[in-house]
Scaffold this active site. Structure first.
Site, PDB file in Angstrom:
ATOM      1  N   LYS A  75     -26.794  -3.278 -12.145  1.00  0.00           N
ATOM      2  CA  LYS A  75     -26.031  -2.692 -11.298  1.00  0.00           C
ATOM      3  C   LYS A  75     -25.845  -0.926 -11.485  1.00  0.00           C
ATOM      4  O   LYS A  75     -25.973  -0.340 -10.667  1.00  0.00           O
ATOM      5  CB  LYS A  75     -24.785  -3.290 -10.890  1.00  0.00           C
ATOM      6  CG  LYS A  75     -24.611  -4.532 -10.313  1.00  0.00           C
ATOM      7  CD  LYS A  75     -23.312  -5.198 -10.126  1.00  0.00           C
ATOM      8  CE  LYS A  75     -23.449  -6.350  -9.116  1.00  0.00           C
ATOM      9  NZ  LYS A  75     -21.980  -6.949  -9.029  1.00  0.00           N
TER      10      LYS A  75
ATOM     11  N   TYR B 285      -4.443   4.377 -10.947  1.00  0.00           N
ATOM     12  CA  TYR B 285      -3.047   5.094 -10.956  1.00  0.00           C
ATOM     13  C   TYR B 285      -1.925   4.185 -11.111  1.00  0.00           C
ATOM     14  O   TYR B 285      -0.868   4.440 -11.017  1.00  0.00           O
ATOM     15  CB  TYR B 285      -2.788   5.731  -9.626  1.00  0.00           C
ATOM     16  CG  TYR B 285      -3.148   5.052  -8.466  1.00  0.00           C
ATOM     17  CD1 TYR B 285      -1.902   4.450  -7.811  1.00  0.00           C
ATOM     18  CD2 TYR B 285      -4.267   5.191  -7.437  1.00  0.00           C
ATOM     19  CE1 TYR B 285      -2.139   3.536  -6.858  1.00  0.00           C
ATOM     20  CE2 TYR B 285      -4.414   4.419  -6.301  1.00  0.00           C
ATOM     21  CZ  TYR B 285      -3.255   3.890  -5.994  1.00  0.00           C
ATOM     22  OH  TYR B 285      -3.703   3.152  -4.944  1.00  0.00           O
TER      23      TYR B 285
ATOM     24  N   SER C 211       0.957  -1.333   0.138  1.00  0.00           N
ATOM     25  CA  SER C 211      -0.007   0.094   0.185  1.00  0.00           C
ATOM     26  C   SER C 211       0.881   1.197   0.020  1.00  0.00           C
ATOM     27  O   SER C 211       1.994   1.163   0.679  1.00  0.00           O
ATOM     28  CB  SER C 211      -0.836   0.023   1.221  1.00  0.00           C
ATOM     29  OG  SER C 211      -1.527   1.297   1.388  1.00  0.00           O
TER      30      SER C 211
ATOM     31  N   GLY D  74      -5.529   8.693 -11.325  1.00  0.00           N
ATOM     32  CA  GLY D  74      -5.969   8.804  -9.811  1.00  0.00           C
ATOM     33  C   GLY D  74      -5.035   9.191  -8.854  1.00  0.00           C
ATOM     34  O   GLY D  74      -5.390   9.020  -7.797  1.00  0.00           O
TER      35      GLY D  74
ATOM     36  N   LYS E  31     -15.127  -0.231   4.093  1.00  0.00           N
ATOM     37  CA  LYS E  31     -15.913   1.006   3.952  1.00  0.00           C
ATOM     38  C   LYS E  31     -17.182   1.127   4.424  1.00  0.00           C
ATOM     39  O   LYS E  31     -17.699   2.197   4.866  1.00  0.00           O
ATOM     40  CB  LYS E  31     -15.606   1.672   2.712  1.00  0.00           C
ATOM     41  CG  LYS E  31     -14.147   1.795   2.316  1.00  0.00           C
ATOM     42  CD  LYS E  31     -14.019   2.626   1.029  1.00  0.00           C
ATOM     43  CE  LYS E  31     -12.624   3.150   0.498  1.00  0.00           C
ATOM     44  NZ  LYS E  31     -12.538   3.702  -0.456  1.00  0.00           N
TER      45      LYS E  31
ATOM     46  N   SER F 266      -0.149   4.104   1.233  1.00  0.00           N
ATOM     47  CA  SER F 266      -0.765   4.979   2.179  1.00  0.00           C
ATOM     48  C   SER F 266       0.394   5.195   3.200  1.00  0.00           C
ATOM     49  O   SER F 266       0.692   6.552   3.700  1.00  0.00           O
ATOM     50  CB  SER F 266      -1.721   4.085   2.899  1.00  0.00           C
ATOM     51  OG  SER F 266      -3.049   4.365   1.912  1.00  0.00           O
TER      52      SER F 266
ATOM     53  N   ALA G 132     -16.113   3.341  -5.729  1.00  0.00           N
ATOM     54  CA  ALA G 132     -15.402   4.792  -6.428  1.00  0.00           C
ATOM     55  C   ALA G 132     -16.380   5.295  -7.408  1.00  0.00           C
ATOM     56  O   ALA G 132     -16.287   6.772  -7.455  1.00  0.00           O
ATOM     57  CB  ALA G 132     -13.927   4.174  -7.341  1.00  0.00           C
TER      58      ALA G 132
ATOM     59  N   ASP H 111     -12.495  10.354   0.013  1.00  0.00           N
ATOM     60  CA  ASP H 111     -12.486  10.045  -1.427  1.00  0.00           C
ATOM     61  C   ASP H 111     -13.050  11.258  -2.198  1.00  0.00           C
ATOM     62  O   ASP H 111     -12.531  11.715  -3.328  1.00  0.00           O
ATOM     63  CB  ASP H 111     -13.044   8.655  -2.003  1.00  0.00           C
ATOM     64  CG  ASP H 111     -12.114   7.581  -1.155  1.00  0.00           C
ATOM     65  OD1 ASP H 111     -10.915   7.425  -1.278  1.00  0.00           O
ATOM     66  OD2 ASP H 111     -12.804   6.603  -0.859  1.00  0.00           O
TER      67      ASP H 111
ATOM     68  N   GLY I 129     -19.483   0.869  -8.522  1.00  0.00           N
ATOM     69  CA  GLY I 129     -18.961   0.433  -7.616  1.00  0.00           C
ATOM     70  C   GLY I 129     -18.811   1.737  -6.629  1.00  0.00           C
ATOM     71  O   GLY I 129     -19.133   2.659  -6.918  1.00  0.00           O
TER      72      GLY I 129
END
Length: 462
Positions: free
Chosen positions: A166, A230, A28, A251, A78, A30, A142, A114, A140
């Site tokens: 969906k 990204y 990750s 992104g 989330k 992050s 995002a 986000d 979805g």
């Protein structure tokens, strides 16, 4: 630092610590991204990643209240986190998605940053949404975030995707939140030709299946394309856009800005545009190193090109942004021999110098620690050099226009091969002779008259 959940139970922070909860958690960005943000504010804090299985989320939140100053959430937590929180911010409640939790007093409060990252990406590019026709690809989490923001700003939204049911569900959900704004679904064949803005929220085109794209051509009215992917920064979808007429954004800026806004929520941090842009460039550098290893299975970034093409300048900047060491081959040879390149040519001739190049190219490319290596203009003339380079290095051609090269070389007095009565003619002759070989051996070709663009394009192409 990546911890298993049992390790997190035993973890005792030594200072303020924040964390990312997800499952599974591989590599990750992050932790390094948040560290860069902490450092830019001189904020003394740590950031860790914790692999939290879904059945352990409630226990993880209880531990977080005791040990952490704040958390981020990623898949699959989330939505699952929401019933466990004391309060949820309005936009996060509307989206039924929380990616940031702040601990305020005795309360755990949920937010969604986000949407802030997406909004600031569009704002950075000067994109307004009111009364614009926007195509949203995906349904979805995002995509829901991006669709929510588009409708909130007054766009006319068209949702498409492989699963029509969906897509219809997302349409119904968003239409209930914004009943007075146009929101429709469409098949790929029904996409309005005058669509102006395209936003993509699915994983299509993400590494390792980078050839996949949700569209095969763009509507003729398209002026802007945003892709939340990204990795890679330049997706197959973004490559459909003619850069002369269509603005694009990957992104990564959204990732940076959602992290920055999380820190604003946690401790009131403020970040200047200059700071965010600098962190974005470093994040592109970190992504390039990750892709260098994961996709290309190489350790080194190696720059080739004609003399005066900017290899040393670009190489230093790439090294600074990627965190790799930098080596200029000509300077390395001078250091090893204690002679200038001009003196080596004068005393021993070009053949002797080429032997030295081969020796030191082989030596350098065998290093285990990654580096950015800037080659001399003639280093790729020998096939054995190219073979040695490609065993561990990604070979990138700086295909600098001849006009720029001539300008760069105009004041140079240290180019042995140009020491003739007609320097201009000799430069053009060598350039024309070598350029086909450069194109033949290079893995990636970067062409731009501006060095600042070369650095950015190189990182994104890797």
């Amino acid at each position: 630092m990546l911890l298993r959940f049992d390790e997190f139970r035993a973890f005792q922070p030594s200072r303020k610590t924040y964390a990312l909860f997800g499952h599974p958690l591989g590599h990750s960005m992050s932790p390094s991204l948040h560290k860069s943000l902490f450092d830019s504010n001189d904020y003394d804090a740590d950031y860790i990643a914790v692999d939290v299985p879904p059945e352990q989320l409630a226990d993880a939140l209880t531990l977080a209240r005791e040990k952490l100053a704040g958390i981020n959430l990623t898949i699959p937590h989330k939505k699952a986190i929401i019933p466990l929180l004391d309060e949820v911010n309005q936009s996060a409640a509307d989206l039924n998605s929380v990616n940031t939790v702040a601990f305020k007093g005795c309360k755990a409060i949920g937010f969604n940053t986000d949407i802030l990252g997406f909004a600031e990406s569009l704002e950075r590019d000067g994109i307004t949404l009111k009364d614009k026709k926007v195509l949203l690809i995906g349904y979805g989490g995002a995509s829901a975030v991006m669709g929510y923001h588009c409708l909130k700003q007054g766009a006319m939204l068209y949702i498409t995707g492989r699963n029509a049911e969906k897509a219809e569900e997302l349409k119904q959900y968003l239409s209930a939140l914004f009943p007075n704004v146009k929101c429709e679904t469409c098949t790929r064949k029904q996409i309005p030709k005058d669509t102006e803005i395209i936003v993509h929220g699915t994983p299509l085109g993400m590494y390792p299946r980078e050839d996949r794209t949700p569209l095969y051509f763009l509507p003729r009215g398209t002026t802007y394309v945003f892709d939340a992917v990204y990795n890679p920064p330049t997706t197959a979808l973004l490559r459909l856009a003619n850069p002369r007429f269509i603005q694009t954004r990957d992104g990564l800026y959204m990732l940076v800005m959602q992290a920055a806004r999380a820190q604003t929520i946690w401790y009131g941090a403020q970040f200047s545009q200059e700071t965010c842009d600098a962190i974005l460039r470093r994040t592109y550098g970190q992504m390039a190193v990750k892709r260098l290893h994961d996709k290309y299975h190489k350790r080194h970034i190696v720059l080739c090109g004609f003399m005066g093409s900017g290899k040393t300048t670009v190489g230093r900047k790439l090294a600074r942004l990627t965190g790799l060491s930098f080596v200029d081959l000509d300077h390395y040879i001078e250091a090893q021999t204690q002679m200038s390149i001009s003196d080596i040519f004068a005393q021993y001739g070009e053949s002797y110098f080429r032997d030295l190049e081969t020796r030191y190219v082989t030596e350098l490319t065998q290093r285990k620690e990654g580096m950015v290596l800037s080659l001399g203009g003639g280093a790729v003339l020998r096939p054995e050099n190219v073979t040695a380079i490609k065993k561990s290095g990604l070979l990138i051609l700086l295909d600098t226009p001849l006009s720029r090269i001539l300008k760069n070389l105009s004041q140079s007095t240290t180019r042995p091969l140009l020491e003739t009565s007609d320097k201009l003619a000799q430069t053009k002759r060598l350039y024309d002779a070598r350029r086909p070989l450069y194109n033949q051996v290079a893995d990636i070709r970067i062409r731009s008259p501006r060095l600042s663009e070369v650095v950015e394009r190189t990182l994104k192409r890797i």
